[in-house]
Scaffold this active site. Sequence first.
Site, PDB file in Angstrom:
ATOM      1  N   LYS A  27     -66.629-106.650 -47.585  1.00  0.00           N
ATOM      2  CA  LYS A  27     -66.852-106.445 -48.960  1.00  0.00           C
ATOM      3  C   LYS A  27     -65.770-106.831 -49.925  1.00  0.00           C
ATOM      4  O   LYS A  27     -64.802-106.213 -49.948  1.00  0.00           O
ATOM      5  CB  LYS A  27     -67.072-104.737 -49.292  1.00  0.00           C
ATOM      6  CG  LYS A  27     -68.035-104.394 -50.312  1.00  0.00           C
ATOM      7  CD  LYS A  27     -67.506-104.693 -51.709  1.00  0.00           C
ATOM      8  CE  LYS A  27     -66.417-103.871 -52.296  1.00  0.00           C
ATOM      9  NZ  LYS A  27     -66.046-104.508 -53.529  1.00  0.00           N
ATOM     10  N   GLU A  52     -53.703-101.534 -45.532  1.00  0.00           N
ATOM     11  CA  GLU A  52     -52.789-102.392 -46.291  1.00  0.00           C
ATOM     12  C   GLU A  52     -52.706-102.205 -47.798  1.00  0.00           C
ATOM     13  O   GLU A  52     -53.545-102.604 -48.471  1.00  0.00           O
ATOM     14  CB  GLU A  52     -53.176-104.012 -46.094  1.00  0.00           C
ATOM     15  CG  GLU A  52     -53.195-104.264 -44.680  1.00  0.00           C
ATOM     16  CD  GLU A  52     -51.913-104.312 -43.685  1.00  0.00           C
ATOM     17  OE1 GLU A  52     -50.788-104.529 -44.746  1.00  0.00           O
ATOM     18  OE2 GLU A  52     -51.807-104.484 -42.701  1.00  0.00           O
ATOM     19  N   CYS A  76     -48.845-107.983 -53.238  1.00  0.00           N
ATOM     20  CA  CYS A  76     -48.220-106.620 -52.856  1.00  0.00           C
ATOM     21  C   CYS A  76     -46.971-106.871 -52.403  1.00  0.00           C
ATOM     22  O   CYS A  76     -46.005-105.555 -52.464  1.00  0.00           O
ATOM     23  CB  CYS A  76     -49.205-106.079 -51.745  1.00  0.00           C
ATOM     24  SG  CYS A  76     -49.231-107.249 -50.442  1.00  0.00           S
ATOM     25  N   GLU A 105     -45.841-100.165 -58.942  1.00  0.00           N
ATOM     26  CA  GLU A 105     -45.927-101.690 -58.801  1.00  0.00           C
ATOM     27  C   GLU A 105     -46.547-102.235 -60.267  1.00  0.00           C
ATOM     28  O   GLU A 105     -47.721-101.839 -60.646  1.00  0.00           O
ATOM     29  CB  GLU A 105     -47.153-101.956 -57.757  1.00  0.00           C
ATOM     30  CG  GLU A 105     -47.577-103.110 -57.034  1.00  0.00           C
ATOM     31  CD  GLU A 105     -48.416-102.922 -56.132  1.00  0.00           C
ATOM     32  OE1 GLU A 105     -49.450-102.105 -56.266  1.00  0.00           O
ATOM     33  OE2 GLU A 105     -48.410-103.802 -55.180  1.00  0.00           O
TER      34      GLU A 105
HETATM   35  P1  NAP Z   1     -58.300-102.144 -55.454  1.00  0.00           P
HETATM   36  O1  NAP Z   1     -58.738-101.635 -56.907  1.00  0.00           O
HETATM   37  O2  NAP Z   1     -57.924-100.813 -54.389  1.00  0.00           O
HETATM   38  O3  NAP Z   1     -59.579-102.648 -55.041  1.00  0.00           O
HETATM   39  C1  NAP Z   1     -59.587-103.333 -53.678  1.00  0.00           C
HETATM   40  C2  NAP Z   1     -61.041-103.309 -52.907  1.00  0.00           C
HETATM   41  O4  NAP Z   1     -61.449-102.098 -53.069  1.00  0.00           O
HETATM   42  C3  NAP Z   1     -61.893-104.124 -54.071  1.00  0.00           C
HETATM   43  O5  NAP Z   1     -62.881-104.807 -53.102  1.00  0.00           O
HETATM   44  C4  NAP Z   1     -62.514-103.330 -54.551  1.00  0.00           C
HETATM   45  O6  NAP Z   1     -63.982-103.505 -55.105  1.00  0.00           O
HETATM   46  C5  NAP Z   1     -62.679-101.707 -53.489  1.00  0.00           C
HETATM   47  N1  NAP Z   1     -62.914-100.727 -54.076  1.00  0.00           N
HETATM   48  C6  NAP Z   1     -62.567-100.042 -55.527  1.00  0.00           C
HETATM   49  N2  NAP Z   1     -62.806 -98.835 -55.397  1.00  0.00           N
HETATM   50  C7  NAP Z   1     -63.411 -98.533 -54.397  1.00  0.00           C
HETATM   51  C8  NAP Z   1     -64.019 -97.234 -53.918  1.00  0.00           C
HETATM   52  N3  NAP Z   1     -64.137 -96.030 -54.491  1.00  0.00           N
HETATM   53  N4  NAP Z   1     -64.435 -97.220 -52.571  1.00  0.00           N
HETATM   54  C9  NAP Z   1     -64.701 -98.520 -51.803  1.00  0.00           C
HETATM   55  N5  NAP Z   1     -64.095 -99.542 -52.151  1.00  0.00           N
HETATM   56  C10 NAP Z   1     -63.582 -99.627 -53.265  1.00  0.00           C
HETATM   57  O7  NAP Z   1     -57.104-103.217 -55.591  1.00  0.00           O
HETATM   58  P2  NAP Z   1     -57.163-104.421 -56.240  1.00  0.00           P
HETATM   59  O8  NAP Z   1     -56.660-104.116 -57.720  1.00  0.00           O
HETATM   60  O9  NAP Z   1     -58.403-105.091 -56.070  1.00  0.00           O
HETATM   61  O10 NAP Z   1     -55.942-105.010 -55.435  1.00  0.00           O
HETATM   62  C11 NAP Z   1     -54.642-104.791 -55.913  1.00  0.00           C
HETATM   63  C12 NAP Z   1     -53.908-103.810 -54.872  1.00  0.00           C
HETATM   64  O11 NAP Z   1     -54.085-104.200 -53.539  1.00  0.00           O
HETATM   65  C13 NAP Z   1     -52.418-103.721 -55.343  1.00  0.00           C
HETATM   66  O12 NAP Z   1     -51.996-102.407 -55.250  1.00  0.00           O
HETATM   67  C14 NAP Z   1     -51.701-104.498 -54.073  1.00  0.00           C
HETATM   68  O13 NAP Z   1     -50.597-104.270 -53.723  1.00  0.00           O
HETATM   69  C15 NAP Z   1     -52.733-104.296 -53.094  1.00  0.00           C
HETATM   70  N6  NAP Z   1     -52.697-105.079 -51.821  1.00  0.00           N
HETATM   71  C16 NAP Z   1     -52.143-104.962 -50.551  1.00  0.00           C
HETATM   72  C17 NAP Z   1     -51.877-105.965 -49.721  1.00  0.00           C
HETATM   73  C18 NAP Z   1     -51.405-105.587 -48.316  1.00  0.00           C
HETATM   74  O14 NAP Z   1     -51.469-106.250 -47.446  1.00  0.00           O
HETATM   75  N7  NAP Z   1     -50.518-104.396 -48.365  1.00  0.00           N
HETATM   76  C19 NAP Z   1     -52.243-107.259 -49.974  1.00  0.00           C
HETATM   77  C20 NAP Z   1     -52.834-107.594 -51.136  1.00  0.00           C
HETATM   78  C21 NAP Z   1     -53.011-106.553 -52.048  1.00  0.00           C
HETATM   79  P3  NAP Z   1     -64.361-103.639 -56.589  1.00  0.00           P
HETATM   80  O15 NAP Z   1     -63.339-104.901 -57.010  1.00  0.00           O
HETATM   81  O16 NAP Z   1     -65.640-104.420 -56.565  1.00  0.00           O
HETATM   82  O17 NAP Z   1     -64.337-102.701 -57.345  1.00  0.00           O
END
Ligand code: NAP
Length: 482
Positions: free
Chosen positions: A177, A253, A287, A384
């Site tokens: 997804k 992650e 990240c 962050e």
């Molecule tokens: P996010 O809001 O957590 O979204 C990530 C994914 O989760 C998206 O596909 C989102 O779908 C989905 N999602 C959101 N709410 C959900 C729920 N309640 N249940 C299931 N899935 C859900 O994060 P983001 O803003 O896209 O990404 C940024 C974050 O990712 C940052 O904190 C960054 O540090 C972290 N990150 C970490 C790594 C690592 O390797 N540690 C790598 C890259 C990014 P929708 O977008 O469709 O809502």
Amino acid sequence: MSSKYLRDSSYIDGKWFNSKSNRYFDVLNPATGTILSRVNDIEPTDVELAIQAAERAFPSWSKMTSKERASIMRRFYELIIENADELAAILTQEQGKPLSEAKTEIIYGASFIEWFSEEGKRLYGDIIPSPIANSKIIVEKSPVGVCAFITPWNFPSAMITRKIGAAMAAGCTCVVKPAHETPLSALALAALAEEAGVPKGVLNIVTGTDSHNIGRVLCDSEIVRKVSFTGSTDVGKILYRQCAATVKKISLELGGNAPFIVFPDADLDAAVSGAIICKYRNAGQTCVCANRFYIHEDVYDKFASKLADKVRKLKVGDGLDKGVDIGPLITPDALEKVRSHINDALGQGAKLIEGGDTHDLGGSYFKPTILGNAMEGMLIAKEETFGPVAPLFKFKDIDDVLRQANNTQFGLAAYFYAKDLALINKVYNGLEYGMVAVNTPILSTEVAPFGGVKESGIGREGSKYGLDDFIELKYVLLGGLE
Ligand code: NAP
């Protein structure tokens, strides 16, 4: 936008699938705010179809020899590389990063398919000398089964390949997804997998906006044996809780809050160049981007002025345009978060050295920014920022900088620049992080274990350790042997 790899619906059981509701969501170009494409919005209940397809595909995919799986994956890798320019153009348009960075992501992402296709052949078990007479202990490694992956928008291609590469090589089947902001890169990967001969049901992609309920279906399913998530710590915690009911394996992650420390003996020019890459690539939306810069008081002024000289030269613009270093932020909300961190810091005595506001281009473009006089209590020290802002903190001694660097619930990546070997040893041992880079600003590679400690996550991606997350150990005691 035109590309032979553009698709507008989910990919389930080897077919392009539209939910009966026939609802679509817009995919926007953050550089222009215009609609790039309209993608079918899957009903969460239809996600079951993808899970069932992955379940049906599992027996034959897992029973294939690792050599057979490797040759299909090799073809998948080659097709990604052959089409890297086209995939990069899709990625830049839906995500915003400059085209050269997008191409680097595609090649980096493909490297996981290549590397795991080879490593899958080396999933060796063990034979353990048994303490029981006339017996033998065998330890076999088998794939966990159907895996569900939820991925973010900041690396729309590589965050998927990093997971499916290891899973497919281990013999697992996948339901992915992607983030609703960036489904096109994910669907392009599915189109290439199909062309490469990945059997139907092995890789399924579901696109939709009801992420909460799609996540629920994936976590509640008894068929799905593992969830791997890359994204924010808050969502990671929700998924962790949701997976408890069926006791799934889970990899997370999550977010980071990376320190970047410059010691007085460091090569200052290398540290400044490293800071530019580590902070401003992907407009600060990675990240592992440096979030806090700790500069020793002896070199603080020099570092700040050299960094400002370079930051002033960074070109902000549409990632498709030549010479652009920094694209737009993903959404206006992301821009507001950046602005709120800057305002909070300035309100608590930070000094604006460079940038500090939206860019003249408007939209979600933000000027690359440097703040001086950053202090521990500021939001920017705790959270962050996920934007192009470098806050500079001044420090005096090693123990204090280590304490400040570790004073966060996150523990993903840390960076430092120094020359003295004893100091280097002390500092990398003292940093409570899953990954530490010394005198270099980029540490991601398919051959090394990527992942964090504390609230930055569970598990590792890439390297031989990345396969461990997709296998179960089976201990067999063979008795009655002569
Ligand atoms: P996010 O809001 O957590 O979204 C990530 C994914 O989760 C998206 O596909 C989102 O779908 C989905 N999602 C959101 N709410 C959900 C729920 N309640 N249940 C299931 N899935 C859900 O994060 P983001 O803003 O896209 O990404 C940024 C974050 O990712 C940052 O904190 C960054 O540090 C972290 N990150 C970490 C790594 C690592 O390797 N540690 C790598 C890259 C990014 P929708 O977008 O469709 O809502």
